[in-house]
Write a protein that holds these residues in place. Structure first.
Motif, PDB file in Angstrom:
ATOM      1  N   VAL A 134     -12.384 -11.842   3.502  1.00  0.00           N
ATOM      2  CA  VAL A 134     -13.429 -12.203   2.538  1.00  0.00           C
ATOM      3  C   VAL A 134     -13.382 -11.205   1.395  1.00  0.00           C
ATOM      4  CG1 VAL A 134     -14.918 -13.342   4.224  1.00  0.00           C
ATOM      5  CG2 VAL A 134     -15.198 -10.902   3.815  1.00  0.00           C
TER       6      VAL A 134
ATOM      7  N   TRP B  36     -16.313 -14.798  11.850  1.00  0.00           N
ATOM      8  CA  TRP B  36     -17.359 -15.696  11.337  1.00  0.00           C
ATOM      9  C   TRP B  36     -18.738 -15.384  11.901  1.00  0.00           C
ATOM     10  CZ3 TRP B  36     -19.481 -18.087  15.461  1.00  0.00           C
ATOM     11  CH2 TRP B  36     -18.666 -18.372  16.549  1.00  0.00           C
TER      12      TRP B  36
ATOM     13  N   ALA C  98     -20.828 -12.913   9.822  1.00  0.00           N
ATOM     14  CA  ALA C  98     -21.119 -13.271   8.429  1.00  0.00           C
ATOM     15  C   ALA C  98     -22.558 -12.987   7.993  1.00  0.00           C
ATOM     16  CB  ALA C  98     -20.772 -14.744   8.193  1.00  0.00           C
TER      17      ALA C  98
ATOM     18  N   GLU D 137     -23.469 -10.831   4.605  1.00  0.00           N
ATOM     19  CA  GLU D 137     -24.096 -11.576   3.511  1.00  0.00           C
ATOM     20  C   GLU D 137     -25.509 -11.055   3.210  1.00  0.00           C
ATOM     21  OE1 GLU D 137     -23.172 -13.921   1.445  1.00  0.00           O
ATOM     22  OE2 GLU D 137     -21.388 -14.914   2.266  1.00  0.00           O
TER      23      GLU D 137
ATOM     24  N   ILE E 142     -14.188 -16.759   0.647  1.00  0.00           N
ATOM     25  CA  ILE E 142     -13.352 -16.758   1.848  1.00  0.00           C
ATOM     26  C   ILE E 142     -11.923 -17.092   1.434  1.00  0.00           C
ATOM     27  CG2 ILE E 142     -12.931 -17.850   4.082  1.00  0.00           C
ATOM     28  CD1 ILE E 142     -15.982 -18.510   4.130  1.00  0.00           C
TER      29      ILE E 142
ATOM     30  N   PHE F  62     -25.121 -19.218   7.272  1.00  0.00           N
ATOM     31  CA  PHE F  62     -23.919 -18.424   7.013  1.00  0.00           C
ATOM     32  C   PHE F  62     -22.884 -18.629   8.114  1.00  0.00           C
ATOM     33  CE2 PHE F  62     -26.858 -15.457   4.569  1.00  0.00           C
ATOM     34  CZ  PHE F  62     -26.398 -15.873   3.323  1.00  0.00           C
TER      35      PHE F  62
ATOM     36  N   ASN G 274     -21.368 -22.131   7.800  1.00  0.00           N
ATOM     37  CA  ASN G 274     -20.455 -22.253   6.664  1.00  0.00           C
ATOM     38  C   ASN G 274     -19.148 -21.503   6.909  1.00  0.00           C
ATOM     39  OD1 ASN G 274     -19.569 -22.724   3.870  1.00  0.00           O
ATOM     40  ND2 ASN G 274     -19.968 -20.543   3.622  1.00  0.00           N
ATOM     41  N   TYR G 275     -19.248 -20.279   7.409  1.00  0.00           N
ATOM     42  CA  TYR G 275     -18.040 -19.489   7.638  1.00  0.00           C
ATOM     43  C   TYR G 275     -17.172 -20.134   8.717  1.00  0.00           C
ATOM     44  CZ  TYR G 275     -18.903 -15.440   4.642  1.00  0.00           C
ATOM     45  OH  TYR G 275     -19.047 -14.620   3.562  1.00  0.00           O
TER      46      TYR G 275
ATOM     47  N   THR H 188     -15.564 -23.342   7.366  1.00  0.00           N
ATOM     48  CA  THR H 188     -14.540 -23.044   6.355  1.00  0.00           C
ATOM     49  C   THR H 188     -13.293 -22.465   7.009  1.00  0.00           C
ATOM     50  OG1 THR H 188     -16.272 -22.609   4.709  1.00  0.00           O
ATOM     51  CG2 THR H 188     -14.060 -21.797   4.215  1.00  0.00           C
ATOM     52  N   PHE H 189     -13.477 -21.554   7.967  1.00  0.00           N
ATOM     53  CA  PHE H 189     -12.326 -20.982   8.684  1.00  0.00           C
ATOM     54  C   PHE H 189     -11.510 -22.094   9.355  1.00  0.00           C
ATOM     55  CE2 PHE H 189     -13.836 -16.345   9.666  1.00  0.00           C
ATOM     56  CZ  PHE H 189     -14.141 -16.163   8.327  1.00  0.00           C
TER      57      PHE H 189
END
Length: 492
Positions: free
Chosen positions: A163, A280, A283, A287, A301, A408, A411-412, A415-416
């Motif tokens: 990140v 993740w 996160a 954040e 990311i 968070f 989302n992480y 996305t990963f």
């Protein structure tokens, strides 16, 4: 990758203290055993340490209602758990079910302390046989017999990614890196223009998000039908040379050898560092801390970096066995224990354990589950501690409901996984049972590898000595580990 556990030494005084405590508890244990014999529906389970009271947890109450079994739950301690376990076994404490880590399982099964389960599973394990795959069962075998129910996780996933301060990329007119050359350009620009640590991290010398570019995806690699350890391939030396170059240029943290994860996150959150390899699940910590210090800051990311041929890879241990659910030889309730364990695999009961009741704990839409808060957290936060094996097809879907408790995390994670789609390479030893020559050597060799690799990266030891390191690694047990891995792989 290459994580290691601390080796814990217990003093004679501590042994004496634990023994005296066991003596004090022996009356209670005896009562539990006799109650179990009389009732037939009463069992006693030893769990791993966790920070909650299991006996009053909503999941425990749910399982008692659905199965009709009353179970007394006890936990291993946070410290010296292995020593306490050995003492409990020596004392023949009247447990009927035990949730064991890999090393604990190997220790007990190799010493003859566990009951072989093949016949019991054949007779009473209708549900578990339907939802646990053959690879998992093979991973719970010792000398050809099953001694535990294997508990796998949520399936192969991408765990980490780099990140980066997206607002700094934008400010400097930089694009998100997609390969090592672009990464180096970005790191150099951060150092020159922002006067910050370009990439922080440490204590994990083989950084998965960079090592994967060199083909170093997992601890064990399959090459031409043979299993080799990642330290044995020439790409490892190339990776270390690359990291040493970054270190010499000041592009990675000068405290790489001593940083903790918390310290690294603090450096990013305080604006002292630009980039970090993040899990993740961490996160929200980063954040929230960054937003507190810099409300306008933004994290991006990074996609999976490609090698010179344009290939990207993501390492994953695969659907590995996290825990082994065993029955000790001295249990007086072996049949009742296996019946109870099998009931927990009933489709509806297992779903209820995992995510609760529809409309109360979760909503279901298009095969996806969304938690209803705060009830889901109130009643199912500790659900995984009560698992004794999983429905391997459905659990990865149920499990993802937990991600939605925090935006968070959701989302992480998503996305990963999107970035890693089609790129995951799993460890060829992922489904292997504990192999004696690996179990007894891996911690020592992981520590030796970590210390030496940090020295290679920092330049305190020359990479010219890599062959010397490798010879010592093999002599200290590495050769035995590789042989054990290949023996298992050839006969799996």
């Amino acid at each position: 990758m290459f994580m290691q556990q601390k080796k814990v030494w217990i003093t004679m005084f501590a042994v004496a203290l634990v023994l005296s405590l066991l003596g004090c508890n022996s009356t209670k244990s005896g009562q539990g055993a006799s109650g179990s014999e009389e009732g037939g529906k009463q069992l006693r389970e030893l769990m791993q340490f966790d920070r909650f009271e299991p006996n009053s947890d909503p999941v425990a109450l749910y399982m008692q209602e659905k199965t009709g079994y009353s179970v007394k739950y006890e936990m291993l301690p946070a410290e010296n758990a292995d020593e306490k376990l050995n003492l409990l076994m020596a004392n023949k404490e009247s447990y009927d079910v035990m949730k064991l880590g890999s090393a604990q399982y190997y220790q007990l099964v190799s010493s003859g302390a566990l009951e072989p389960l093949d016949d019991l599973i054949e007779k009473y394990g209708t549900n578990m046989k339907q939802v646990i795959g053959q690879d998992s069962w093979n991973g719970a075998k010792y000398d050809g017999k099953i001694y535990a129910i294997p508990e796998t996780g949520g399936g192969p996933t991408s765990s980490t990614a780099l990140v980066v301060r997206q607002d700094w990329l934008d400010e400097l007119g930089l694009k998100m890196p997609t390969n090592l050359d672009e990464l180096v350009t970005v790191l150099r620009t951060f150092k020159e223009k922002k006067n910050v640590i370009p990439l922080t991290g440490g204590k994990v010398p083989v950084l998965p998000d960079i090592a994967s570019v060199f083909g170093l995806t997992t601890n064990w690699l399959e090459r031409d039908g043979k299993i080799i350890h990642s330290v044995e391939v020439p790409e490892m030396k190339e990776y270390l040379k690359f990291m040493n170059t970054l270190y010499n240029e000041g592009l990675i943290d000068s405290e790489w050898g001593i940083n903790t994860a918390d310290k690294s996150i603090e450096k990013v959150a305080s604006g002292k560092a630009a980039m970090y390899s993040l899990g993740w699940w961490i996160a929200p910590n980063l954040e929230n801390a960054l937003a507190k210090n810099f409300p306008d800051a933004k994290l991006g990311i990074m996609p999976v970096l490609k090698d010179k041929s344009g290939t990207a890879r993501v390492g994953s241990p695969g659907n590995t066995i996290g825990y082994y659910i065993a029955i000790p030889k001295f249990s007086k309730n072996k049949e009742e224990a296996i019946k109870w364990l099998d009931m927990k695999f009933d489709k509806d009961i297992f779903k209820g354990i995992s995510i609760g009741e529809e409309g109360v704990h979760y909503k279901s839409e298009n095969g996806s589950y969304t938690p209803i808060m705060p009830r889901f957290s109130d009643d199912r936060t500790n659900a995984s501690a009560f698992l004794t094996g999983v429905d391997e097809k459905n659990y990865p879907i149920y499990w993802q409901a937990r991600l939605k408790k925090n935006p968070f995390v959701e989302n992480y994670f998503n996305t990963f996984q999107k970035n890693a789609e089609g790129l995951i390479v799993t460890d060829p030893l992922g489904s292997a049972p504990p192999l004696p020559d690996i179990s007894k050597n891996v911690q020592k060799l992981n520590k030796f590898q970590e210390d030496t690799f940090i020295n290679f990266i920092s330049g305190t030891e020359s990479l010219d000595n890599y062959d010397q390191f490798l010879a010592e690694w093999r002599a200290q047990g590495g050769a035995d580990m590789v042989k054990a891995a290949n023996d298992w792989y050839a006969n799996r």
